[in-house]
Design a protein around this motif. Structure first.
Motif, PDB file in Angstrom:
ATOM      1  N   ARG A 114      59.889  68.482  36.668  1.00 53.32           N
ATOM      2  CA  ARG A 114      59.908  70.000  36.357  1.00 53.32           C
ATOM      3  C   ARG A 114      61.045  70.521  36.059  1.00 53.32           C
ATOM      4  O   ARG A 114      62.301  69.893  36.706  1.00 53.32           O
ATOM      5  N   ARG A 115      61.348  71.479  34.998  1.00 59.17           N
ATOM      6  CA  ARG A 115      62.461  71.926  34.664  1.00 59.17           C
ATOM      7  C   ARG A 115      62.969  73.088  35.758  1.00 59.17           C
ATOM      8  O   ARG A 115      62.116  73.840  36.382  1.00 59.17           O
ATOM      9  N   PRO A 116      64.279  73.197  36.031  1.00 59.97           N
ATOM     10  CA  PRO A 116      64.812  74.174  36.653  1.00 59.97           C
ATOM     11  C   PRO A 116      64.349  75.564  36.535  1.00 59.97           C
ATOM     12  O   PRO A 116      64.214  76.212  37.427  1.00 59.97           O
ATOM     13  N   GLU A 117      63.989  75.776  35.179  1.00 62.39           N
ATOM     14  CA  GLU A 117      63.837  77.260  34.956  1.00 62.39           C
ATOM     15  C   GLU A 117      62.302  77.398  35.575  1.00 62.39           C
ATOM     16  O   GLU A 117      62.245  78.559  35.931  1.00 62.39           O
ATOM     17  N   THR A 133      69.130  58.742  41.623  1.00 62.82           N
ATOM     18  CA  THR A 133      69.100  58.370  40.249  1.00 62.82           C
ATOM     19  C   THR A 133      70.201  59.538  39.457  1.00 62.82           C
ATOM     20  O   THR A 133      70.889  59.024  38.617  1.00 62.82           O
ATOM     21  N   ARG A 134      70.057  60.577  39.811  1.00 62.71           N
ATOM     22  CA  ARG A 134      70.794  61.594  39.196  1.00 62.71           C
ATOM     23  C   ARG A 134      72.117  61.533  39.468  1.00 62.71           C
ATOM     24  O   ARG A 134      73.211  61.449  38.685  1.00 62.71           O
ATOM     25  N   ASP A 135      72.638  61.441  40.806  1.00 61.43           N
ATOM     26  CA  ASP A 135      73.766  61.104  41.452  1.00 61.43           C
ATOM     27  C   ASP A 135      74.947  61.669  40.592  1.00 61.43           C
ATOM     28  O   ASP A 135      76.072  60.784  40.254  1.00 61.43           O
ATOM     29  N   PRO A 136      75.015  63.271  40.434  1.00 59.92           N
ATOM     30  CA  PRO A 136      76.115  63.696  39.564  1.00 59.92           C
ATOM     31  C   PRO A 136      77.478  63.242  39.963  1.00 59.92           C
ATOM     32  O   PRO A 136      78.388  63.513  39.299  1.00 59.92           O
ATOM     33  N   LYS A 137      77.643  63.258  41.374  1.00 65.87           N
ATOM     34  CA  LYS A 137      78.964  63.097  41.856  1.00 65.87           C
ATOM     35  C   LYS A 137      79.411  61.787  42.637  1.00 65.87           C
ATOM     36  O   LYS A 137      80.518  61.483  42.956  1.00 65.87           O
ATOM     37  N   GLY A 183      67.839  70.939  50.853  1.00 64.70           N
ATOM     38  CA  GLY A 183      67.174  69.548  50.325  1.00 64.70           C
ATOM     39  C   GLY A 183      68.447  68.735  50.310  1.00 64.70           C
ATOM     40  O   GLY A 183      69.564  69.136  50.458  1.00 64.70           O
ATOM     41  N   LEU A 184      67.929  67.480  49.841  1.00 65.60           N
ATOM     42  CA  LEU A 184      69.277  66.576  49.866  1.00 65.60           C
ATOM     43  C   LEU A 184      70.099  66.778  48.619  1.00 65.60           C
ATOM     44  O   LEU A 184      69.905  67.623  47.767  1.00 65.60           O
ATOM     45  N   SER A 185      71.231  66.207  48.694  1.00 64.18           N
ATOM     46  CA  SER A 185      72.530  66.344  47.795  1.00 64.18           C
ATOM     47  C   SER A 185      71.445  65.723  46.498  1.00 64.18           C
ATOM     48  O   SER A 185      70.972  64.830  46.299  1.00 64.18           O
ATOM     49  N   GLY A 186      71.705  66.578  45.400  1.00 69.34           N
ATOM     50  CA  GLY A 186      71.170  66.064  43.993  1.00 69.34           C
ATOM     51  C   GLY A 186      69.549  66.640  43.828  1.00 69.34           C
ATOM     52  O   GLY A 186      69.082  66.276  42.819  1.00 69.34           O
ATOM     53  N   SER A 187      69.125  67.225  44.892  1.00 63.97           N
ATOM     54  CA  SER A 187      67.698  67.878  44.636  1.00 63.97           C
ATOM     55  C   SER A 187      67.518  69.091  43.726  1.00 63.97           C
ATOM     56  O   SER A 187      66.363  69.654  43.376  1.00 63.97           O
ATOM     57  N   GLY A 188      68.728  69.641  43.362  1.00 64.36           N
ATOM     58  CA  GLY A 188      68.624  70.840  42.582  1.00 64.36           C
ATOM     59  C   GLY A 188      69.033  72.177  43.109  1.00 64.36           C
ATOM     60  O   GLY A 188      68.474  73.244  42.626  1.00 64.36           O
ATOM     61  N   LYS A 189      69.381  72.117  44.209  1.00 64.38           N
ATOM     62  CA  LYS A 189      69.606  73.383  45.048  1.00 64.38           C
ATOM     63  C   LYS A 189      70.410  74.254  44.279  1.00 64.38           C
ATOM     64  O   LYS A 189      70.087  75.580  44.099  1.00 64.38           O
ATOM     65  N   SER A 190      71.738  73.992  43.982  1.00 58.03           N
ATOM     66  CA  SER A 190      72.572  74.758  43.244  1.00 58.03           C
ATOM     67  C   SER A 190      72.008  75.190  41.773  1.00 58.03           C
ATOM     68  O   SER A 190      72.153  76.435  41.592  1.00 58.03           O
ATOM     69  N   THR A 191      71.457  74.081  41.134  1.00 60.84           N
ATOM     70  CA  THR A 191      71.175  74.612  39.800  1.00 60.84           C
ATOM     71  C   THR A 191      69.941  75.524  39.742  1.00 60.84           C
ATOM     72  O   THR A 191      69.963  76.615  39.139  1.00 60.84           O
ATOM     73  N   VAL A 192      68.945  75.379  40.856  1.00 60.12           N
ATOM     74  CA  VAL A 192      67.734  76.250  40.964  1.00 60.12           C
ATOM     75  C   VAL A 192      68.217  77.803  41.404  1.00 60.12           C
ATOM     76  O   VAL A 192      67.898  78.617  40.951  1.00 60.12           O
TER      77      VAL A 192
HETATM   78  N1  LIG Z   1      64.998  70.305  37.667  1.00 60.56           N
HETATM   79  C1  LIG Z   1      65.562  69.328  37.359  1.00 60.56           C
HETATM   80  N2  LIG Z   1      65.347  68.599  36.477  1.00 60.56           N
HETATM   81  C2  LIG Z   1      66.329  67.508  35.981  1.00 60.56           C
HETATM   82  N3  LIG Z   1      67.496  67.607  36.580  1.00 60.56           N
HETATM   83  C3  LIG Z   1      67.962  68.638  37.359  1.00 60.56           C
HETATM   84  C4  LIG Z   1      67.071  69.503  38.111  1.00 60.56           C
HETATM   85  N4  LIG Z   1      67.535  70.186  38.907  1.00 60.56           N
HETATM   86  C5  LIG Z   1      69.042  69.960  39.006  1.00 60.56           C
HETATM   87  N5  LIG Z   1      69.057  68.807  38.093  1.00 60.56           N
HETATM   88  C6  LIG Z   1      70.338  67.853  37.810  1.00 60.56           C
HETATM   89  O1  LIG Z   1      70.609  67.274  39.078  1.00 60.56           O
HETATM   90  C7  LIG Z   1      71.707  67.126  39.402  1.00 60.56           C
HETATM   91  C8  LIG Z   1      71.953  68.007  40.905  1.00 60.56           C
HETATM   92  O2  LIG Z   1      71.559  69.236  40.771  1.00 60.56           O
HETATM   93  P1  LIG Z   1      72.224  70.094  41.815  1.00 60.56           P
HETATM   94  O3  LIG Z   1      71.932  71.559  41.480  1.00 60.56           O
HETATM   95  O4  LIG Z   1      73.719  69.825  41.680  1.00 60.56           O
HETATM   96  O5  LIG Z   1      71.671  69.636  43.251  1.00 60.56           O
HETATM   97  P2  LIG Z   1      72.270  69.916  44.573  1.00 60.56           P
HETATM   98  O6  LIG Z   1      72.831  71.321  44.824  1.00 60.56           O
HETATM   99  O7  LIG Z   1      70.923  70.097  45.273  1.00 60.56           O
HETATM  100  O8  LIG Z   1      73.187  68.958  44.980  1.00 60.56           O
HETATM  101  C9  LIG Z   1      72.618  68.104  38.413  1.00 60.56           C
HETATM  102  O9  LIG Z   1      73.096  67.023  37.523  1.00 60.56           O
HETATM  103  C10 LIG Z   1      71.471  69.025  37.763  1.00 60.56           C
HETATM  104  O10 LIG Z   1      71.782  69.087  36.453  1.00 60.56           O
END
Ligand SMILES: Nc1ncnc2c1ncn2[C@@H]1O[C@H](COP(=O)(O)OP(=O)(O)O)[C@@H](O)[C@H]1O
Ligand SMILES: Nc1ncnc2c1ncn2[C@@H]1O[C@H](COP(=O)(O)OS(=O)(=O)O)[C@@H](OP(=O)(O)O)[C@H]1O
Length: 251
Positions: free
Chosen positions: A227-230, A182-186, A76-85
């Motif tokens: 949705r929440r990552p959990e 919108t997330r754009d954490p980096k 998935g795209l950068s910021g899609s939540g791959k690492s978090t999930v």
């Molecule tokens: N389900 C979610 N809902 C809201 N924010 C999320 C969710 N999953 C991830 N995030 C947030 O989005 C940002 C990018 O997530 P990350 O896991 O780093 O994505 P990726 O690995 O795909 O680049 C982080 O700041 C993370 O906390």
């Protein structure tokens, strides 16, 4: 002792099928010569090599761990939540008493793949290499979580082909670009939009969506809320339980 003997018998049986699967998915394998004791092959740039058979079988390791080795391939795209999930899921799996490993694009680029950049050639090699490493883990019975953008469909298909049927589980983090941006954490989307960063996936480098992913993880639920990552991780855990990955094959 009895269990040990059983394991050895299983391994010997597995050796018989080893040659059949030996070169599955490999390209350009040619017989080189008949040495005094064995046949030598040329594979890619390697010449005069021979496959060594007889290791402990995957099945024996899966019985030991009571799980099935597989690769959960997050794309998935950068910021899609791959690492978090992937991280949330790994904790949940460990909580279930399962052995896992997690490979994340950012982290692997600090070590094994630190010689690769983001040209299309380097991204292809990045995914090929991690595909091979993930196969080694899965063949050891380990539930292997892989979290890379892996933007090109063909590269993901090639990894799938290297694995046994059912061993590759594609997990598509289907999150719209607008949400990721919108997330754009980096701050990378901002840099890419301003032209400071070239070749960024989704902006000026392609992302090819999976067509037949085993799991599509939607960003929003039926109520339209994100949705929440959990909850996203729980969806994947449920799939693994339902499909029998969290136990070894019954004997
Ligand atoms: N389900 C979610 N809902 C809201 N924010 C999320 C969710 N999953 C991830 N995030 C947030 O989005 C940002 C990018 O997530 P990350 O896991 O780093 O994505 P990726 O690995 O795909 O680049 C982080 O700041 C993370 O906390
Ligand atoms: N040009 C460009 N395009 C995409 N991503 C970039 C780029 N430059 C740096 N980054 C950062 O590298 C992370 C992606 O690495 P991957 O190894 O997963 O990428 S790929 O699969 O080879 O495309 C990615 O991390 P994630 O946001 O976790 O996906 C970015 O932080």
């Amino acid at each position: 002792m009895r269990r040990h003997a059983q394991t050895i018998i299983t391994s010997v049986n597995a050796m018989a099928s080893c040659t059949v699967n030996l070169f599955a998915g490999s390209s350009a394998v040619t017989k080189n010569s008949q040495l005094s004791t064995c046949t030598a092959y040329d594979v890619g740039e390697s010449t005069n090599i021979k496959w060594h058979e007889g290791g402990v079988s995957r099945d024996a390791k899966e019985q030991l761990l009571n799980q099935k080795g597989c690769v959960l391939w997050f794309t998935g795209l950068s910021g899609s939540g791959k690492s978090t999930v992937a991280c949330t899921l790994e904790h949940a799996l460990i909580g279930e008493g399962k052995l896992t490993t997690l490979m994340d694009g950012d982290n692997i680029r600090h070590g094994l793949n630190s010689n690769l950049g983001f040209s299309s050639t380097d991204r292809v090699e990045n995914i090929r290499r991690i595909g091979e490493v993930s196969k080694l883990f899965a063949d050891s019975g380990i539930i292997t979580l892989v979290s890379f953008i892996s933007p090109y469909r063909n590269d993901r298909c090639k990894v799938r082909e290297r694995l046994q049927p059912g061993q590759f589980i594609e997990v598509y983090m289907k999150v719209p670009l607008s949400v990721c941006e919108t997330r754009d954490p980096k701050g990378l989307y901002k840099k890419a939009r301003s032209g400071q960063l070239k070749g960024f996936t989704g902006i000026d480098d392609p992302y090819e969506e999976p067509e037949n992913a085993e799991l599509v993880i939607e960003a929003a639920g039926p109520d339209g809320n994100l949705r929440r990552p959990e909850d996203q991780a729980a969806q994947i855990l449920e799939y693994l339980k339902l499909k029998g990955y969290l136990q070894a094959s019954q004997k």
